[in-house]
Design a protein around this motif. Structure first.
Motif, short mmCIF file in Angstrom:
data_model
loop_
_atom_site.label_atom_id
_atom_site.label_comp_id
_atom_site.label_asym_id
_atom_site.label_seq_id
_atom_site.Cartn_x
_atom_site.Cartn_y
_atom_site.Cartn_z
N ILE A 548 18.62 12.28 -3.23
CA ILE A 548 18.87 12.81 -4.63
C ILE A 548 18.20 13.51 -5.40
CG2 ILE A 548 19.70 10.28 -5.00
CD1 ILE A 548 17.17 9.72 -6.87
N GLY A 549 17.28 14.32 -4.48
CA GLY A 549 16.67 15.49 -5.23
C GLY A 549 15.28 15.21 -5.86
N ALA A 550 14.75 13.94 -5.80
CA ALA A 550 13.45 13.43 -6.35
C ALA A 550 12.21 13.77 -5.57
CB ALA A 550 13.56 11.95 -6.58
N ASN A 551 11.24 13.47 -5.93
CA ASN A 551 10.02 13.76 -5.27
C ASN A 551 9.74 12.87 -4.20
OD1 ASN A 551 7.37 14.75 -4.29
ND2 ASN A 551 6.65 15.10 -6.38
N GLY A 552 10.11 13.23 -2.93
CA GLY A 552 9.74 12.20 -1.82
C GLY A 552 8.61 11.88 -1.30
N LEU A 553 7.73 13.22 -1.55
CA LEU A 553 6.27 13.08 -0.95
C LEU A 553 5.51 12.04 -2.01
CD1 LEU A 553 3.80 13.62 0.88
CD2 LEU A 553 3.58 15.83 -0.63
N LEU A 554 6.01 12.35 -3.33
CA LEU A 554 5.19 11.19 -4.46
C LEU A 554 5.77 9.83 -4.18
CD1 LEU A 554 3.99 10.73 -6.88
CD2 LEU A 554 5.99 11.02 -8.16
N CYS A 555 6.90 9.63 -3.74
CA CYS A 555 7.56 8.37 -3.28
C CYS A 555 6.57 7.75 -2.28
CB CYS A 555 8.96 8.13 -3.16
SG CYS A 555 9.75 8.45 -4.52
N ARG A 556 6.60 8.60 -1.13
CA ARG A 556 5.80 7.99 0.11
C ARG A 556 4.36 7.67 -0.29
NH1 ARG A 556 5.34 8.40 5.59
NH2 ARG A 556 7.43 9.30 5.87
N VAL A 557 3.54 8.53 -0.78
CA VAL A 557 2.10 8.33 -1.27
C VAL A 557 2.22 7.17 -2.35
CG1 VAL A 557 0.12 9.38 -2.32
CG2 VAL A 557 1.70 10.85 -0.76
N GLY A 558 3.12 7.00 -3.16
CA GLY A 558 2.79 5.96 -4.25
C GLY A 558 3.11 4.57 -3.41
N SER A 559 4.20 4.70 -2.39
CA SER A 559 4.23 3.49 -1.82
C SER A 559 2.94 2.96 -0.94
CB SER A 559 5.42 3.61 -0.60
OG SER A 559 6.65 4.01 -1.44
N PHE A 560 2.08 3.90 -0.62
CA PHE A 560 1.05 3.54 0.20
C PHE A 560 0.18 2.85 -0.73
CE2 PHE A 560 1.12 7.50 3.27
CZ PHE A 560 2.19 7.00 3.82
N TYR A 561 0.16 3.12 -2.19
CA TYR A 561 -0.72 2.31 -3.03
C TYR A 561 -0.14 1.37 -3.70
CZ TYR A 561 -4.19 6.16 -1.70
OH TYR A 561 -4.96 7.04 -1.41
N HIS A 562 1.13 1.11 -3.85
CA HIS A 562 2.02 0.33 -4.73
C HIS A 562 1.43 -1.20 -4.86
CE1 HIS A 562 4.47 -1.05 -1.52
NE2 HIS A 562 4.91 -2.07 -2.46
N ASP A 563 0.91 -1.50 -3.61
CA ASP A 563 0.49 -2.89 -3.47
C ASP A 563 -1.11 -3.19 -3.22
OD1 ASP A 563 2.75 -4.36 -3.72
OD2 ASP A 563 3.60 -4.40 -1.90
N ILE A 564 -1.71 -2.14 -3.71
CA ILE A 564 -3.21 -2.00 -3.37
C ILE A 564 -3.80 -3.31 -4.12
CG2 ILE A 564 -3.72 -0.69 -5.25
CD1 ILE A 564 -5.35 -0.58 -2.12
N GLY A 565 -3.32 -3.75 -4.99
CA GLY A 565 -3.66 -5.07 -5.86
C GLY A 565 -3.67 -6.48 -5.01
N LYS A 566 -3.01 -6.37 -4.02
CA LYS A 566 -2.92 -7.40 -3.19
C LYS A 566 -4.24 -7.77 -2.24
CE LYS A 566 2.06 -7.68 -2.51
NZ LYS A 566 3.22 -7.63 -1.59
N THR A 567 -4.95 -6.86 -2.32
CA THR A 567 -6.22 -6.78 -1.62
C THR A 567 -7.20 -7.76 -2.24
OG1 THR A 567 -7.01 -4.76 -2.78
CG2 THR A 567 -6.09 -4.68 -0.65
N LYS A 568 -6.90 -8.21 -3.34
CA LYS A 568 -7.96 -9.25 -4.22
C LYS A 568 -7.70 -10.60 -3.62
CE LYS A 568 -9.40 -6.62 -8.59
NZ LYS A 568 -9.69 -6.75 -9.78
#
Length: 749
Positions: A548-568
């Protein structure tokens, strides 16, 4: 979710912000600043100060020259006269021709002693070798002295040409006489021949024929009595005599150049008084004022109006491109706001400032210093921080402005050479940093700018008059240094823009995607299941975003960090529950809800602690929006019913705290997160199951108003659904069962 379902439902767009980032007033102010920037940058170059002075009047003020000016017409005429008066220069070349005749007699003596060689063969050898020795003698002399300081290359070339043109042709009968000579005759003849040649070549000869005419007289007065011997010696002496005085083109040109240089030009230096107060404006003074560009017939505001219109044209070029491309449009397709427009203005200001600084130290004597300007700086920053196509458009503006700034010719508005070089290096830089993934790419782009700039500068200089080697070296060196200076400035300025404007450039995103980042390493080692889930979500979200023309690289990198809170609390999340009991089975649903919901808030805190940029923190915070944990809600309801109590909670108590997705990227990551978890929970899913599940997930979020605060359209949601289905099939292809009626085609043959 079917296409009909998606198209019949409206997605609420975000309410228009009243802050300066989206305000129309701030936008118009920034556009006005662009006009002022262009006007201020070009004003010193296009609007010189002039005076209303008439011929034959008395000056009421003192006027000084703002620049150094030469009376070129008078200077050129004087230089030409001086050059014409220079006599052609001739130089003597000591060929030592007696060596040639010694070689010939030596060869005759050697060959005549060979009894095995027939008379005719000897004649043929002499006929071939003697002319060859002449040419070889000349070529050897040229080769021996080519790299010496005695003779210049042009003089040796002129000598070789003249000597070969004046080569003497030995009569045919002489070749038949040579085999008949005895050793004693050859010895006597050689002594006479060497003496004759040495004596005649001691004179300065431009024409060898004048010396050859004296050979017969000298030979006849020698000790040789035999007539045949005298004839042979005379022919060989004529043959060995060559001109030794030649036109020296280089010395002549140097003398003419020196004569021009010695001619004193009429120079008015910057700051010199051109007209004193009370001085009569004679024709000579008037021409001098005109040459210095200090005259005006009347008050003339046209240059100011012209510059203002030119500045407006530059602005319109930028504005219309931004509007047509949707970058600054007011609709849902808007890509940037006033903050990015301000950043674009700052990039223009920095680029024009560096160009202006170089133009201030540029002089007529150091005109090539203009090539030192890091004009590609703006193009690279715009390409990295904003938009590649916008960078190309702005490169044309920088080239046009540069051709004005570095123009030293008052008779023309533009100097196309500088504009051409700026355009070449800017486009080369844009292509070099396109899809840049590492900081080293900027240095590579600087090297590309250096190489393309040097080549383009030298190419332009080759079309003019022959320039001194030093000027070519200076011009090429300035152009080469420009690329290195550009790379240094870009590397230094990138962090400023990234931090000040919260810009996540592709370079920064790639750095954050490095598995060695402390947070990603923590995610991998402590929660491998969540890490694998995040990688899968990254693949899905990137594909959906690019569809859809959005920022694919931002989505990929954001996905890498989106559940970082689960490490607690890793064991409370199902993907990490390997060979252990589910702890949620032994605790209250409300506590489970609090633990699950906390991972988004914990993730944001961890990302802040590691200075992760806000767009990625937003994805971690918003990817669940305000969705409900229905599993734990229904579990709590059942427990209350089992205890015979009325629930003291509602479904809203089991919702994430939000906020809802504020960007397309956050919404896409949220959808991909649910899709990946749902597909992973299926055992041998079919394509129909996957498609139905994806449509259901999107529909549930749509019904739950989770997309109300982002600018996703129904058409884009449909594209996301289709792309996710295709990507999931590609990722989980080995686990997907296909319908029974799909049979492979029979193999032919």
């Amino acid at each position: 979710m079917s296409r009909n379902q998606t198209t019949n439902r409206a997605v609420s767009l975000p309410s228009k912000s009243t802050g300066w980032k989206h305000g129309a007033g701030a936008r118009w102010l920034l556009l006005l600043l662009f006009v002022l920037l262009f006007y201020a940058s070009l004003s010193p170059h296009l609007i010189p100060r002039t005076y209303d002075i008439k011929l034959g009047t008395i000056s009421d003020r003192e006027i000084v020259a703002r620049k150094q000016w030469n009376d070129e017409k008078a200077t050129i005429k004087a230089q030409e006269r001086a050059a014409e008066n220079v006599e052609p220069k001739y130089s003597i070349v000591a060929l030592r021709n007696e060596g040639l005749i010694e070689q010939i007699f030596g060869r005759v003596e050697q060959l005549n002693a060979e009894d095995q060689v027939t008379f005719q063969n000897k004649v043929d050898i002499y006929r071939r070798e003697i002319p060859e020795r002449y040419v070889s003698f000349v070529n050897n002399f040229v080769r021996t002295n080519l790299n010496s300081d005695t003779y210049s290359a042009t003089l040796l070339e002129e000598m070789a040409k003249n000597v070969k043109d004046q080569q003497y042709q030995i009569p045919e009968e002489t070749y038949y006489k040579l085999p008949l000579l005895s050793s004693k005759q050859i010895e006597e003849m050689e002594a006479v021949g060497v003496d004759v040649v040495r004596k005649l070549m001691s004179e300065q000869l431009r024409d060898a024929e004048t010396a050859r005419a004296k050979v017969a007289e000298l030979v006849n007065t020698s000790a040789l009595n035999d007539r045949t011997s005298r004839e042979i010696v005379a022919e060989l002496a004529r043959y060995a005599i060559m001109p030794n005085k030649f036109y020296d083109k280089e010395a002549t040109e140097e003398a003419r150049v020196q004569a021009k240089e010695d001619t004193q030009p009429v120079v008015i230096k910057e700051g010199d008084v051109v007209v004193k107060r009370g001085q009569l404006i004679t024709e000579e003074v008037y021409e001098r004022l005109e040459g210095l560009g200090l005259l005006q017939d009347s008050k003339n505001y046209w240059p100011h109006l012209g510059l203002l219109l030119l500045s407006l044209l530059f602005l319109l070029l930028i504005y219309f491109y931004l509007e047509q491309s949707g970058i600054l449009s007011s609709g849902p397709d808007r890509k940037y706001n006033n903050a990015q427009l301000l950043m674009l203005w700052l990039i223009f200001a920095l680029n024009l400032l560096t160009m202006s600084i170089i133009s201030m130290i540029q002089t007529i004597e150091l005109s090539y210093i203009g090539y030192l300007a890091p004009a590609a700086l703006g193009a690279i920053l715009i390409a990295l921080l904003l938009d590649t196509h916008l960078a190309m458009v702005c490169s044309l503006l920088f080239a046009t402005i540069g051709s004005i700034m570095f123009n030293l010719d008052n008779d023309h508005l533009f100097d196309f050479r500088y504009g051409f070089v700026i355009a070449v290096v800017s486009f080369a830089a844009i292509f070099a940093v396109h899809r840049a993934s590492q900081r080293s790419t900027i240095l590579k782009a600087g090297i590309m700018v250096s190489l393309f700039g040097t080549v383009s500068v030298l190419t332009l200089l080759m079309f003019g008059d022959a320039l001194p080697r030093t000027e070519l070296i200076y011009a090429g060196s300035f152009a080469f240094a420009s690329g290195l200076l550009t790379a240094v400035l870009v590397i230094g300025l990138m962090p400023f823009f990234e931090i000040s404007f919260g810009i996540l450039s592709a370079l920064k995103l790639v750095e954050l995607s490095n598995p060695n980042h402390p947070l990603l390493r923590k995610l991998l080692t402590e929660t491998p299941g969540t890490y694998h889930h995040s990688v899968m979500v990254g693949n899905l979200s990137e594909a959906a975003a690019e569809a859809i023309g959005a920022n694919g690289l931002l989505c990929r990198v954001g996905s890498f960090y989106h559940d970082i809170g689960k490490t607690k609390r890793p064991s409370y999340f199902i993907e990490n529950q390997t060979n252990i009991e589910n702890p949620h089975d032994s605790i209250e649903p409300k506590l489970s809800k609090s633990i699950i919901i906390a991972h988004a808030r914990d993730g944001v805190d961890m990302l802040k602690a590691h200075n992760i940029p806000k767009p990625i923190r937003d994805i971690a915070e918003q990817h669940h929006g305000t969705t409900c944990l229905k599993y734990f809600y229904h579990k709590a309801v059942k427990l209350a019913e089992a205890e015979g109590e009325e629930p003291d909670f509602t479904e809203d108590d089991f919702r994430y705290s939000g906020p809802k997705a504020q960007s397309k990227e956050a919404a896409i990551v949220g959808i991909a997160d649910c899709v990946e978890a749902a597909v992973r929970s299926l055992r041998n899913p079919t394509m129909e199951q996957i498609e139905t599940m994806i449509q259901k997930i999107i529909k549930n979020r749509l019904d739950d108003n989770q997309f109300n605060e982002c600018d996703l359209t129904m058409k884009e949601l449909d594209s996301i659904s289709q792309t996710l289905k295709e990507t999931v099939v590609g990722i989980f292809h080995s686990r997907i069962e296909y319908p029974e009626d799909v049979k492979p085609k029979e193999r032919l043959g």
